[in-house]
Write a protein that holds these residues in place. Structure first.
Motif, mmCIF file in Angstrom:
data_model
loop_
_atom_site.group_PDB
_atom_site.id
_atom_site.type_symbol
_atom_site.label_atom_id
_atom_site.label_comp_id
_atom_site.label_asym_id
_atom_site.label_seq_id
_atom_site.Cartn_x
_atom_site.Cartn_y
_atom_site.Cartn_z
ATOM 1 N N MET A 1 0.859 -1.180 0.000
ATOM 2 C CA MET A 1 0.000 0.000 0.000
ATOM 3 C C MET A 1 0.897 1.231 0.000
ATOM 4 S SD MET A 1 -2.832 1.150 2.887
ATOM 5 C CE MET A 1 -4.066 -0.042 2.496
ATOM 6 N N PRO A 2 0.678 2.128 -0.950
ATOM 7 C CA PRO A 2 1.471 3.359 -0.973
ATOM 8 C C PRO A 2 1.284 4.160 0.316
ATOM 9 C CG PRO A 2 0.260 3.093 -3.023
ATOM 10 C CD PRO A 2 -0.215 2.032 -2.083
ATOM 11 N N GLU A 3 2.304 4.946 0.623
ATOM 12 C CA GLU A 3 2.292 5.719 1.870
ATOM 13 C C GLU A 3 1.104 6.672 1.948
ATOM 14 O OE1 GLU A 3 5.181 8.844 4.147
ATOM 15 O OE2 GLU A 3 6.125 7.189 3.074
ATOM 16 N N THR A 4 0.722 7.293 0.845
ATOM 17 C CA THR A 4 -0.415 8.221 0.881
ATOM 18 C C THR A 4 -1.720 7.488 1.166
ATOM 19 O OG1 THR A 4 -0.630 8.085 -1.524
ATOM 20 C CG2 THR A 4 0.632 9.939 -0.639
ATOM 21 N N ASP A 5 -1.886 6.274 0.630
ATOM 22 C CA ASP A 5 -3.089 5.482 0.904
ATOM 23 C C ASP A 5 -3.134 5.079 2.376
ATOM 24 O OD1 ASP A 5 -3.829 5.667 -1.746
ATOM 25 O OD2 ASP A 5 -3.169 3.632 -2.261
ATOM 26 N N LEU A 6 -1.980 4.701 2.909
ATOM 27 C CA LEU A 6 -1.899 4.327 4.316
ATOM 28 C C LEU A 6 -2.239 5.521 5.197
ATOM 29 C CD1 LEU A 6 -1.205 2.271 6.516
ATOM 30 C CD2 LEU A 6 1.189 2.956 6.279
ATOM 31 N N HIS A 7 -1.710 6.687 4.843
ATOM 32 C CA HIS A 7 -1.988 7.907 5.604
ATOM 33 C C HIS A 7 -3.483 8.225 5.573
ATOM 34 C CE1 HIS A 7 -1.409 11.860 7.328
ATOM 35 N NE2 HIS A 7 -2.115 12.374 6.325
ATOM 36 N N GLU A 8 -4.115 8.112 4.420
ATOM 37 C CA GLU A 8 -5.548 8.378 4.304
ATOM 38 C C GLU A 8 -6.366 7.363 5.103
ATOM 39 O OE1 GLU A 8 -7.361 10.923 2.985
ATOM 40 O OE2 GLU A 8 -5.379 11.842 2.864
ATOM 41 N N ALA A 9 -5.965 6.107 5.087
ATOM 42 C CA ALA A 9 -6.673 5.082 5.853
ATOM 43 C C ALA A 9 -6.566 5.353 7.352
ATOM 44 C CB ALA A 9 -6.124 3.697 5.523
ATOM 45 N N GLN A 10 -5.370 5.741 7.805
ATOM 46 C CA GLN A 10 -5.183 6.075 9.217
ATOM 47 C C GLN A 10 -6.008 7.291 9.606
ATOM 48 O OE1 GLN A 10 -0.902 6.446 9.150
ATOM 49 N NE2 GLN A 10 -0.604 4.408 10.038
ATOM 50 N N LYS A 11 -6.060 8.266 8.723
ATOM 51 C CA LYS A 11 -6.839 9.479 8.982
ATOM 52 C C LYS A 11 -8.321 9.136 9.113
ATOM 53 C CE LYS A 11 -7.834 13.976 6.904
ATOM 54 N NZ LYS A 11 -7.554 14.857 5.762
ATOM 55 N N LYS A 12 -8.835 8.300 8.216
ATOM 56 C CA LYS A 12 -10.240 7.893 8.275
ATOM 57 C C LYS A 12 -10.533 7.132 9.561
ATOM 58 C CE LYS A 12 -11.143 7.713 3.333
ATOM 59 N NZ LYS A 12 -11.462 6.862 2.188
ATOM 60 N N LEU A 13 -9.614 6.286 9.981
ATOM 61 C CA LEU A 13 -9.783 5.524 11.215
ATOM 62 C C LEU A 13 -9.861 6.452 12.416
ATOM 63 C CD1 LEU A 13 -9.905 2.775 12.658
ATOM 64 C CD2 LEU A 13 -7.412 2.830 12.746
ATOM 65 N N LEU A 14 -8.995 7.446 12.469
ATOM 66 C CA LEU A 14 -9.008 8.401 13.575
ATOM 67 C C LEU A 14 -10.290 9.232 13.596
ATOM 68 C CD1 LEU A 14 -5.301 9.597 13.517
ATOM 69 C CD2 LEU A 14 -6.412 8.188 15.258
ATOM 70 N N VAL A 15 -10.754 9.639 12.436
ATOM 71 C CA VAL A 15 -11.988 10.420 12.358
ATOM 72 C C VAL A 15 -13.172 9.567 12.807
ATOM 73 C CG1 VAL A 15 -13.612 11.522 10.747
ATOM 74 C CG2 VAL A 15 -11.166 12.018 10.592
ATOM 75 N N THR A 16 -13.225 8.333 12.367
ATOM 76 C CA THR A 16 -14.306 7.429 12.762
ATOM 77 C C THR A 16 -14.287 7.190 14.263
ATOM 78 O OG1 THR A 16 -14.272 6.356 10.602
ATOM 79 C CG2 THR A 16 -15.300 5.140 12.406
ATOM 80 N N ASP A 17 -13.106 6.996 14.825
ATOM 81 C CA ASP A 17 -12.978 6.791 16.268
ATOM 82 C C ASP A 17 -13.494 8.013 17.034
ATOM 83 O OD1 ASP A 17 -11.800 5.036 18.464
ATOM 84 O OD2 ASP A 17 -10.774 6.950 18.841
ATOM 85 N N ALA A 18 -13.135 9.197 16.567
ATOM 86 C CA ALA A 18 -13.585 10.431 17.215
ATOM 87 C C ALA A 18 -15.102 10.584 17.117
ATOM 88 C CB ALA A 18 -12.890 11.638 16.589
#
Length: 76
Positions: free
Chosen positions: A1-18
């Motif tokens: 997984m490219p770094e930008t895709d990983l960053h976007e996935a992590q960002k979505k996870l954090l937003v969902t958690d919040a």
């Protein structure tokens, strides 16, 4: 997984958690108002509910993950 895709996935996870935490806080506020605690809001409402139900301190509640909060909240 490219770094930008990983960053976007992590960002979505954090937003969902919040968002999940915010929903738990809102639900806790409704419950505390029904129990007569008009001034409780946000995480303070969770503190009151969990202190009453389980005898937990605010510090113990702060250390719970969102998944753990949701699980224990379902048992109320």
């Amino acid at each position: 997984m490219p770094e930008t895709d990983l960053h976007e996935a992590q960002k979505k996870l954090l937003v969902t958690d919040a968002e999940l935490r915010a929903n738990l806080y809102k639900t806790a506020e409704v419950l505390t108002k029904k129990r007569g605690w008009e001034d409780a809001s946000g995480i303070e409402a969770l503190y009151l509910i969990f202190a009453e139900k389980y005898g937990w301190t605010p510090s113990q509640v702060r250390h719970l993950t969102t998944d753990e909060l949701h699980l224990f909240f379902q048992t109320l």
